[in-house]
Design an enzyme around this catalytic site. Structure first.
Site, PDB file in Angstrom:
ATOM      1  CE1 TYR A  97      27.917  38.741  42.906  1.00 45.98           C
ATOM      2  CE2 TYR A  97      25.810  38.998  44.030  1.00 45.98           C
ATOM      3  CZ  TYR A  97      27.107  39.425  43.791  1.00 45.98           C
ATOM      4  OH  TYR A  97      27.586  40.545  44.436  1.00 45.98           O
ATOM      5  CB  CYS A  98      30.099  32.503  41.885  1.00 42.11           C
ATOM      6  SG  CYS A  98      29.681  31.565  40.394  1.00 42.11           S
ATOM      7  CG  PHE A  99      34.071  36.145  38.213  1.00 42.20           C
ATOM      8  CD1 PHE A  99      34.079  37.509  38.476  1.00 42.20           C
ATOM      9  CD2 PHE A  99      34.642  35.694  37.032  1.00 42.20           C
ATOM     10  CE1 PHE A  99      34.643  38.413  37.582  1.00 42.20           C
ATOM     11  CE2 PHE A  99      35.212  36.586  36.130  1.00 42.20           C
ATOM     12  CZ  PHE A  99      35.216  37.941  36.406  1.00 42.20           C
ATOM     13  CE1 TYR A 126      30.728  42.743  40.567  1.00 46.44           C
ATOM     14  CE2 TYR A 126      32.434  41.942  39.077  1.00 46.44           C
ATOM     15  CZ  TYR A 126      31.879  42.965  39.824  1.00 46.44           C
ATOM     16  OH  TYR A 126      32.462  44.204  39.807  1.00 46.44           O
TER      17      TYR A 126
END
Length: 365
Positions: A97-99, A126
């Site tokens: 996962y990223c932002f 996120y």
């Protein structure tokens, strides 16, 4: 490239299972807040992310993407890929996962596929998962009745809670015992991490189909960790059960918590000499934090008693003299403050009793 996406509908399962997660955000983002089962293996480190962000604002997305590729290439790119591959080798079920579940997740997934490994990424990233957990906290009080465990300082509320399946230990999540002497050797979590861990504990609690959610009667702040406002407000109107304990047992328990355990912890961490210095600082600083509320005369009396006890402990390896300041602190400060606060909620009290009586009452609640 095949895109493998974990939909937002699976957020609940991710947190219940403690799903291994690779957080692709920069360390500065991760340090502000993440999830307990995540590890930070960033696509870009802080300086790289800052440069790409500046470029994005000035020149747009395509220029920012091109700059990102120029910053993370060759040996650096391979080092990042190797770090992901090593983690995935040990945790093949891990998600990325990223932002927001956007470009960083997609690019990482592509590079991993080129290396022969498929790793799904989480939709919404996120931000999506964080918003989900905030919602869990906001709706938790409507899921089941809250029951607040009260009791004088030293009555053993935390020890009691840890024996109850329907309880959540807020002080354990905050890594702070709630009082002015409640600081632990290890630091408290960030506010975001405190909230995330609380939400996950609530999710797991809801699986148990308990008759109530038992929580310690806390202040808004547990050390520096703030209870979410809506959750705290619900706690303030909850029914109360009061744990009662004899004074001598309370004093012995606090001697163990404030003195024996903290001295041992500092000594094991720092060595005998530096450990005793840090332990002494902890006691005196904790007392200093309530100086205004104690008043100058009572503060000075307690400080003198504490320093005498520390001197005895250092020179004679005895801790009995600590009982004097602990007793005075209890009877002149903590107990009157507790009685005043409890009196304001007297109409909410359902039961009072000893540890054994409280267990029996809750078993039939």
């Amino acid at each position: 490239m095949t895109t493998k996406l974990i939909p937002a509908q699976q957020y609940h399962d991710i947190f219940i299972a403690g799903q291994p997660l690779i957080d692709l955000r920069a360390p500065i983002e991760f340090d502000r807040g993440a999830f307990p089962s995540s590890v930070n293996l960033p696509l870009m480190v802080d300086k790289e992310r800052e440069k790409v962000g500046t470029c994005y604002k000035a020149q747009g997305q395509q220029a920012a993407i091109a700059l990102g590729h120029s910053l993370v290439h060759g040996v650096v790119k391979q080092q990042r890929i190797d770090a992901w591959l090593n983690f995935l080798s040990a945790n093949p079920e891990a998600y990325l996962y990223c932002f927001r579940g956007g470009l960083r997740s997609q690019l990482t997934q592509q590079w991993l596929q080129e290396a022969g490994v498929t790793a799904p990424y989480v939709q919404g990233g996120y931000k999506g998962m964080r918003q989900y957990l905030i919602g869990v906290i906001e709706t938790a009080p409507s899921q089941q009745p809250l029951l607040s465990l009260s009791g004088m300082t030293g009555s053993g509320k935390t020890d009691f809670l840890r024996l109850r399946k329907e309880a959540i230990d807020l002080e354990g999540i905050a890594n702070h015992r709630g009082s002015s002497f409640g600081k632990n050797i290890d630091p408290q979590p960030t506010q975001i991490n405190f909230e995330n861990q609380l939400a996950i504990a609530l999710l797991r609690h809801q699986l148990g189909n308990h008759a109530c959610l038992l929580l310690e009667d806390e202040s808004f702040l547990i050390g520096r960790s703030a209870l979410p406002q809506s959750f705290y407000s619900a706690m303030q109107t909850a029914d109360i059960v009061v744990l009662e304990e004899d004074d001598d047992i309370r004093l012995t328990r606090l001697l163990d918590e404030y003195v024996h355990k903290m001295h041992l912890g500092f000594s094991e961490r720092l060595g005998l000499e530096a450990g005793f210095e840090a332990f002494s600082h902890y006691l005196l600083q904790s007392l200093g934090s309530i100086r205004k509320r104690l008043g100058g005369k009572q503060y000075q009396e307690l400080q003198d008693m504490m320093q005498q006890a520390l001197s005895q402990q250092l020179n004679q390896n005895q801790t009995s003299q600590h009982m004097a300041w602990i007793s005075l602190l209890l009877h002149k400060y903590y107990d009157p403050m507790y009685e005043y606060q409890l009196q304001k909620k007297a109409g909410n009290i359902l039961f009072r009793g000893s540890h054994q009586a409280m267990h029996e009452w809750l078993d039939n609640y």
